[in-house]
Motif scaffolding. Structure first.
Motif, short mmCIF file in Angstrom:
data_model
loop_
_atom_site.label_atom_id
_atom_site.label_comp_id
_atom_site.label_asym_id
_atom_site.label_seq_id
_atom_site.Cartn_x
_atom_site.Cartn_y
_atom_site.Cartn_z
N LYS A 95 9.50 37.24 10.94
CA LYS A 95 9.50 38.00 12.26
C LYS A 95 11.27 37.67 13.33
O LYS A 95 11.40 38.25 13.84
N LYS A 96 11.00 36.33 13.39
CA LYS A 96 11.87 35.59 14.65
C LYS A 96 13.56 35.94 13.62
O LYS A 96 14.05 36.14 14.30
N LYS A 97 12.99 35.58 12.53
CA LYS A 97 14.43 35.42 11.31
C LYS A 97 14.59 37.34 12.12
O LYS A 97 16.54 37.69 11.59
N GLN A 98 13.89 38.14 11.78
CA GLN A 98 14.23 39.67 11.21
C GLN A 98 15.29 40.01 12.73
O GLN A 98 15.90 41.04 12.63
N LYS A 99 14.24 39.48 13.67
CA LYS A 99 14.73 40.26 15.59
C LYS A 99 16.05 39.57 15.67
O LYS A 99 17.36 40.37 16.01
N LYS A 100 16.57 38.03 14.86
CA LYS A 100 17.48 37.46 15.03
C LYS A 100 18.51 37.57 13.91
O LYS A 100 19.99 38.33 14.93
N HIS A 101 18.78 38.79 12.95
CA HIS A 101 19.36 39.30 12.34
C HIS A 101 19.26 40.58 13.13
O HIS A 101 20.61 41.12 13.04
N LYS A 102 18.63 41.74 12.89
CA LYS A 102 19.23 42.53 14.13
C LYS A 102 19.19 42.39 15.56
O LYS A 102 20.37 43.38 14.74
N ILE A 103 19.36 40.91 15.88
CA ILE A 103 20.17 41.22 17.53
C ILE A 103 21.79 41.00 16.80
O ILE A 103 22.27 41.11 17.62
N LEU A 104 22.20 39.67 15.64
CA LEU A 104 23.20 39.33 15.76
C LEU A 104 24.20 41.09 14.54
O LEU A 104 25.40 41.51 15.09
N TYR A 105 23.08 41.54 14.49
CA TYR A 105 23.67 43.39 13.67
C TYR A 105 24.16 44.28 14.82
O TYR A 105 25.60 44.28 14.50
N ILE A 106 23.51 44.12 15.53
CA ILE A 106 23.33 45.23 17.16
C ILE A 106 25.45 44.79 17.76
O ILE A 106 25.94 45.30 18.15
N ILE A 107 24.99 43.32 18.11
CA ILE A 107 26.19 42.63 18.24
C ILE A 107 27.31 42.89 17.21
O ILE A 107 28.75 43.50 18.55
N LEU A 108 26.95 42.53 16.06
CA LEU A 108 28.08 42.88 15.29
C LEU A 108 28.74 44.38 15.44
O LEU A 108 30.10 44.51 15.28
N ILE A 109 28.38 45.64 15.49
CA ILE A 109 28.02 46.59 15.92
C ILE A 109 29.61 46.79 17.11
O ILE A 109 29.94 47.95 16.91
N ILE A 110 28.20 46.35 18.28
CA ILE A 110 29.26 46.83 19.67
C ILE A 110 30.47 46.26 19.80
O ILE A 110 31.59 46.86 20.01
N LEU A 111 30.57 45.25 18.22
CA LEU A 111 31.84 44.54 18.67
C LEU A 111 33.11 45.29 18.09
O LEU A 111 34.59 45.54 18.55
N ILE A 112 32.35 45.76 16.47
CA ILE A 112 33.46 46.32 15.63
C ILE A 112 33.96 48.04 17.10
O ILE A 112 34.47 48.52 16.65
#
Length: 319
Positions: free
Chosen positions: A70-87
């Motif tokens: 779950k922690k990994k999934q949360k981290k992945h979600k956060i990184l994914y959201i940050i990546l989308i925002i940066l894009i």
């Protein structure tokens, strides 16, 4: 006792001994069986306990794995959201830059075309002696065909400043519209909406953007830095007159919500204060009866305003 009786007795004793031995053996067998059963029960209990222990460990391991997952999934979600925002930011910035380049190219092209169409320089005039004081001729008929909001034309010799002057019902309209009234972030050169378009007010105010490509009023920054000299003349054209103004003050000012004054109760005080604030000493001292021209643009940081004041020194009728 007869031998026969003794034989019987002996047999009976042997039989009793055998029975006793058989009973003991049976007891021993039972005890052995009981011991075996007990041992088996103990082993079974041990196996049951060990199995429970294993289940607990397996369940705990599963829970730990789920928590970590779950922690990994949360981290992945956060990184994914940050990546989308940066894009998104990158795409928005790229589109903004592309639009800015397009608008700059379009604005520069439009103004060059208009300049080539409506401005007749002295060298192109057949009888230049009829044009005094180095004034060019402006074809206002062509300008009015393009836009009825044209009220004049401005030129500053030794610079690239040469543009039509527009005037709308407010000071917002031509901030981001070209002479064709189409959207363009470069905007146009325009007069304060409260001014008389005949340049008869105490102070006529003209605004323009400071563009990175050096167009519009960008070169006012060069005047402020002293790169163009200490004698700055400004030619203003309207339909029936040509005016020459000479700069007497230039300085930086913080943006203010209040509009720049176009009429004064104490004009002499205004002139004195502007001369004292000036970064360059132009050695020109207007009197209270002279008409004043004010040019305003942003400085190169975009935080402050460059303000240039000039006094009318020449007026000529255009026939």
């Amino acid at each position: 006792m007869s031998k026969h009786m003794q034989g019987k007795r002996y047999k009976q004793e042997n039989k009793n001994k055998k029975n006793t031995r058989s009973i003991k053996q049976t007891k021993n067998t039972r005890n052995t069986r009981n011991t075996s059963i007990s041992s088996n029960n103990f082993n079974l209990e041990e196996n049951v306990n060990f199995s429970d222990f294993n289940r607990k460990n397996i369940n705990e391991n599963k829970r730990d794995y789920r928590r970590k997952n779950k922690k990994k999934q949360k981290k992945h979600k956060i990184l994914y959201i940050i990546l989308i925002i940066l894009i998104i930011i990158f795409i928005y910035s790229l589109v903004t830059i592309i639009r800015w380049v397009i608008y700059n190219i379009s604005s520069k092209k439009i103004n060059e075309e208009i300049r080539n169409t409506v401005v007749q320089e002295i060298s192109e005039i057949e009888n230049p002696e009829q044009t005094d004081n180095n004034f060019n001729k402006i074809d206002f008929a062509k300008l009015k065909e393009i836009n009825q909001d044209v009220v004049g034309y401005i030129e500053i010799p030794n610079t690239g400043i040469s543009y039509p002057i527009l005037q709308a019902k407010d000071n917002e309209y031509y901030l981001k519209k070209d002479i064709y009234k189409k959207y363009n972030s470069c905007g146009s050169i325009f007069m304060d909406y409260t001014n008389n378009p005949n340049f008869t007010d105490d102070n006529t105010v003209i605004f323009g953007h400071n563009l990175l490509n050096g167009t519009m009023f960008a070169e006012l920054n060069d005047i402020y830095d002293g790169r163009i000299g200490e004698k700055i003349d400004i030619n203003i054209y309207i339909e029936n007159y040509s005016f020459r103004y000479s700069a007497f003050s230039i300085y930086k000012s913080e943006p203010v919500k209040e509009p720049i004054q176009t009429r004064f109760q104490n004009k002499e005080k205004f002139i004195e204060e502007r001369i004292e604030k000036s970064r360059i000493n132009f050695n020109i001292y207007p009197n209270s009866e002279d008409g004043i021209l004010t040019l305003s643009t942003c400085d190169n940081t975009g935080k402050d305003r460059i303000i240039l004041h000039a006094v009318k020194t020449l007026e000529q009728i255009v026939e």
